[in-house]
Design a protein around this motif. Structure first.
Motif, PDB file in Angstrom:
ATOM      1  N   PHE A  40       0.647  -1.084   0.231  1.00  0.00           N
ATOM      2  CA  PHE A  40       0.209  -0.357   0.358  1.00  0.00           C
ATOM      3  C   PHE A  40       0.551   1.010  -0.085  1.00  0.00           C
ATOM      4  N   THR A  41       0.171   2.347  -1.313  1.00  0.00           N
ATOM      5  CA  THR A  41       1.214   3.403  -0.766  1.00  0.00           C
ATOM      6  C   THR A  41       0.316   4.349   0.513  1.00  0.00           C
ATOM      7  N   ASP A  42       0.825   5.775   0.259  1.00  0.00           N
ATOM      8  CA  ASP A  42       0.796   6.077   2.007  1.00  0.00           C
ATOM      9  C   ASP A  42      -0.529   6.595   1.715  1.00  0.00           C
ATOM     10  N   GLU A  43      -0.506   7.018   0.144  1.00  0.00           N
ATOM     11  CA  GLU A  43      -2.320   7.298   0.240  1.00  0.00           C
ATOM     12  C   GLU A  43      -3.284   6.069   0.530  1.00  0.00           C
ATOM     13  N   GLN A  44      -2.659   5.307  -0.256  1.00  0.00           N
ATOM     14  CA  GLN A  44      -4.381   4.232   0.595  1.00  0.00           C
ATOM     15  C   GLN A  44      -4.442   3.901   1.868  1.00  0.00           C
ATOM     16  N   LYS A  45      -2.866   3.725   2.636  1.00  0.00           N
ATOM     17  CA  LYS A  45      -2.973   3.490   4.062  1.00  0.00           C
ATOM     18  C   LYS A  45      -3.812   4.638   4.593  1.00  0.00           C
TER      19      LYS A  45
ATOM     20  N   GLY B 152     -11.470   3.751   5.284  1.00  0.00           N
ATOM     21  CA  GLY B 152     -12.322   2.380   6.237  1.00  0.00           C
ATOM     22  C   GLY B 152     -11.323   1.239   5.011  1.00  0.00           C
ATOM     23  N   HIS B 153     -11.872   1.388   3.886  1.00  0.00           N
ATOM     24  CA  HIS B 153     -11.140   0.881   2.605  1.00  0.00           C
ATOM     25  C   HIS B 153     -10.688   1.090   1.367  1.00  0.00           C
ATOM     26  N   VAL B 154      -9.879   0.446   0.853  1.00  0.00           N
ATOM     27  CA  VAL B 154      -9.693   0.579  -0.523  1.00  0.00           C
ATOM     28  C   VAL B 154     -10.060  -0.256  -1.410  1.00  0.00           C
ATOM     29  N   GLU B 155      -9.804  -0.006  -2.871  1.00  0.00           N
ATOM     30  CA  GLU B 155     -10.360  -1.059  -4.302  1.00  0.00           C
ATOM     31  C   GLU B 155      -9.306  -1.314  -4.947  1.00  0.00           C
TER      32      GLU B 155
END
Length: 249
Positions: A139-144, A151-154
């Motif tokens: 995960f990137t910092d943005e995704q984290k 609360g989620h990422v795709e």
């Protein structure tokens, strides 16, 4: 084909399943993330077991297939509870878990809680600890940050629509890791892995082989086989691995 049956679990979930009778040990197919019991491998193994007069169980985790719930609400621990509930309620005696991808992690978790019932194990592109070593680690910092705030990422998938990965899945996965502590597999184990798999690497398969402890473990690398591992020759290799751990070859 027999009609789908349903099991109500102690956690209040409703699991769809197919159980065929016959002699043991029971082959329990544990599917991958967002897969269901109508996949090629699951259906093939049931037919193969039926022809042999061997017991077989295939089922859908909650949030998968015909079972209750939404995928986005689930996590590794929920699906582990589903597997334990299905095995406890629907099978007796020795088991041979056959775990595909995430189902390989589930097979290892099942063996951790009921090792006395495992007669042998077969995994196909096993993906233990993938929520931590695959998702979180990449995960990137943005995704984290999105996990914390939204609360989620795709995440895109090579095989289906994008995965919705939730903070709960990541946090629960950390409580289910199997490669950070001793992993005893005191029964025959066959790990199957395709070299063209873009979802689970051969390095993951080698790491699992090196980490696990047991007197009878083998890893078979199949050149050019992909993550599905479901063409005719690969299905034959799964059959051979089951017979091998049963000592029937």
């Amino acid at each position: 084909m027999a009609a789908t049956e349903f099991l109500d679990t102690p956690q209040g979930r409703r699991l769809a399943y197919h159980k065929s009778g016959g002699t043991g040990p029971t082959v329990v197919f544990l599917g991958g993330l967002k897969s269901d019991m109508e996949g090629t491998k699951a259906v093939h193994l049931e037919a193969w077991c039926r022809a042999r007069g061997q017991s077989c169980l295939r089922f859908d985790y909650s949030g998968h297939g015909e079972s209750s719930g939404r995928f986005e609400d689930g996590c590794i621990g929920d699906w582990h509870e589903d597997a334990v509930a299905a095995v406890a309620a629907l099978t007796e005696g020795p088991l041979i878990p056959v775990g595909s991808s995430m189902g390989g992690w589930q097979a290892l978790l099942l063996a951790r809680v009921m090792p006395e019932r495992i007669a042998g194990m077969v995994t196909i592109a096993a993906a233990p600890d993938f929520t931590e070593d695959g998702y979180w680690a990449s995960f990137t910092d943005e995704q984290k940050t999105a996990l914390e705030t939204v609360g989620h990422v795709e995440l895109p998938s090579d095989y289906m629509e994008p995965y919705v990965i939730t903070r709960r899945m990541i946090e629960d996965g950390r409580r289910r890791l199997v490669l950070r502590e001793p992993l005893d597999l005191p029964f025959p184990v066959r790990f199957l892995q395709g070299t063209a798999d873009t979802a689970v690497s051969t390095e993951t398969a080698l790491r699992l082989l090196e980490h696990a402890q047991g007197d009878d473990m083998r890893l078979l690398l199949v050149k050019d086989a992909d993550h599905r591992f479901s063409d005719g020759p690969c299905l034959g290799l799964i059959e051979e691995a089951i017979l091998d751990v049963m000592g029937a070859r």
